[in-house]
Every structure is written in structure tokens, then in C-alpha cells.
Design a protein around this motif. Structure first.
Motif, short mmCIF file in Angstrom:
data_model
loop_
_atom_site.label_atom_id
_atom_site.label_comp_id
_atom_site.label_asym_id
_atom_site.label_seq_id
_atom_site.Cartn_x
_atom_site.Cartn_y
_atom_site.Cartn_z
N TYR A 151 -14.93 -40.19 28.88
CA TYR A 151 -13.45 -40.53 30.16
C TYR A 151 -13.41 -39.68 30.95
O TYR A 151 -12.90 -40.56 32.61
CB TYR A 151 -12.19 -39.71 29.34
CG TYR A 151 -11.21 -40.15 29.55
CD1 TYR A 151 -10.95 -41.69 29.11
CD2 TYR A 151 -10.73 -39.36 29.72
CE1 TYR A 151 -8.86 -41.46 29.65
CE2 TYR A 151 -8.83 -39.61 30.59
CZ TYR A 151 -8.34 -41.16 29.99
OH TYR A 151 -7.78 -40.79 30.67
N SER B 58 -15.74 -39.17 33.33
CA SER B 58 -17.01 -39.52 34.19
C SER B 58 -16.13 -41.04 34.83
O SER B 58 -16.74 -41.42 35.93
CB SER B 58 -18.55 -40.07 33.82
OG SER B 58 -18.63 -40.02 32.34
N ALA B 59 -15.88 -41.74 33.64
CA ALA B 59 -15.29 -42.81 33.71
C ALA B 59 -13.96 -43.25 35.23
O ALA B 59 -13.97 -43.76 35.82
CB ALA B 59 -15.19 -43.96 32.56
N ILE B 60 -13.56 -41.59 34.53
CA ILE B 60 -11.94 -41.85 35.99
C ILE B 60 -12.20 -41.40 37.21
O ILE B 60 -11.76 -42.36 38.26
CB ILE B 60 -10.45 -40.69 34.70
CG1 ILE B 60 -10.66 -41.84 34.48
CG2 ILE B 60 -9.80 -40.57 36.01
CD1 ILE B 60 -9.69 -40.51 33.46
N VAL C 116 -14.96 -42.97 38.77
CA VAL C 116 -15.34 -44.16 39.31
C VAL C 116 -14.59 -45.54 39.36
O VAL C 116 -14.62 -46.73 39.62
CB VAL C 116 -16.58 -44.21 38.83
CG1 VAL C 116 -18.06 -43.47 38.98
CG2 VAL C 116 -17.31 -44.70 37.48
N ILE C 117 -13.31 -45.12 38.30
CA ILE C 117 -12.92 -46.45 39.19
C ILE C 117 -11.50 -45.97 39.54
O ILE C 117 -10.74 -45.04 40.29
CB ILE C 117 -11.64 -46.79 37.64
CG1 ILE C 117 -10.96 -45.46 36.86
CG2 ILE C 117 -13.26 -47.29 36.37
CD1 ILE C 117 -10.69 -45.99 35.25
N PRO C 118 -10.52 -46.97 40.10
CA PRO C 118 -9.38 -46.90 41.27
C PRO C 118 -8.28 -46.66 40.49
O PRO C 118 -8.70 -46.06 39.66
CB PRO C 118 -9.55 -48.11 41.71
CG PRO C 118 -9.62 -49.60 41.33
CD PRO C 118 -10.60 -48.84 40.00
N LEU D 67 -5.74 -48.48 38.64
CA LEU D 67 -6.04 -48.38 36.89
C LEU D 67 -5.84 -46.63 36.37
O LEU D 67 -5.85 -46.64 35.19
CB LEU D 67 -7.70 -48.55 37.31
CG LEU D 67 -8.12 -49.12 36.05
CD1 LEU D 67 -7.15 -50.47 35.46
CD2 LEU D 67 -9.44 -50.06 35.62
N VAL D 68 -6.61 -45.92 36.77
CA VAL D 68 -6.02 -44.56 35.96
C VAL D 68 -4.57 -44.00 35.71
O VAL D 68 -4.56 -43.71 34.60
CB VAL D 68 -6.80 -43.31 37.17
CG1 VAL D 68 -6.71 -41.78 36.56
CG2 VAL D 68 -8.28 -43.19 37.30
N ILE E 241 -3.89 -46.16 33.11
CA ILE E 241 -4.18 -45.99 31.67
C ILE E 241 -3.75 -44.91 31.24
O ILE E 241 -3.11 -44.34 29.99
CB ILE E 241 -5.92 -45.74 31.59
CG1 ILE E 241 -6.60 -46.87 32.24
CG2 ILE E 241 -6.50 -45.15 30.49
CD1 ILE E 241 -8.37 -46.90 32.11
#
Length: 85
Positions: free
Chosen positions: A38, A40-42, A44-46, A49-50, A53
Motif C-alpha cells: 500500500y 509503495s503504491a501510494i 508512485v501514484i498521483p 488519487l491518493v 483512495i
């Protein structure tokens, strides 16, 4: 460290045999992997979007509880979850 000392003085620690059960170790491993993925995904995303979510998470958790566990979720709980997000 202070929290550990307080727990030790209150004898709040569980026996090691309870903590080292396979089911507990499996749950700890799954939660650790999920948290790592979770975060590590946050990373790299804009940011938009964070943010979306993070705000949708309480609704998804309540929806899952209502569907899977047949929990009673009233309208006040739904509206409160949006204010807390």
C-alpha cells in the motif's frame, strides 16, 4: 519505549506461545505485506488519487461489513464516515 515499559509493568504482554501460533504469524505476515504494498503504491501514484483512495476507504470498509457480516449500518454512520475521512 515508554509504552513497552508501561505494558510490562501492567503485565499486559501475552505469553510467547500465543503470539507464535501459525495463524497469528500468518496474519502478521499478510498485514505486513499489505502495508508495504500500500505504501509503495501510494508513493508512485498521483496525489489526487491518493486523496480519493484515503477518503473512500471508510465507505468501502463499512460496505464490506454490511455485505459480508450483515452488520447494521444506519444513515448516520454513512454520513459520519465521510466527515471523518
Amino acid at each position: 519505549m515508554l509504552l513497552c515499559l508501561i505494558a510490562l509493568l501492567m503485565k499486559a504482554f501475552r505469553p510467547l506461545q500465543m503470539v507464535l501460533r501459525p495463524a497469528v504469524l500468518f496474519r502478521v505476515a499478510c498485514e505486513s505485506v499489505a502495508s508495504l504494498l500500500y505504501v509503495s503504491a501510494i508513493a508512485v501514484i498521483p496525489f489526487a488519487l491518493v486523496s480519493s483512495i484515503s477518503q473512500a476507504t471508510p465507505l468501502v470498509v463499512m460496505l464490506g461489513a454490511a455485505i459480508l457480516f450483515r452488520a447494521e449500518v444506519g444513515w448516520r454512520r454513512w454520513s459520519l464516515s465521510q466527515r471523518l475521512a
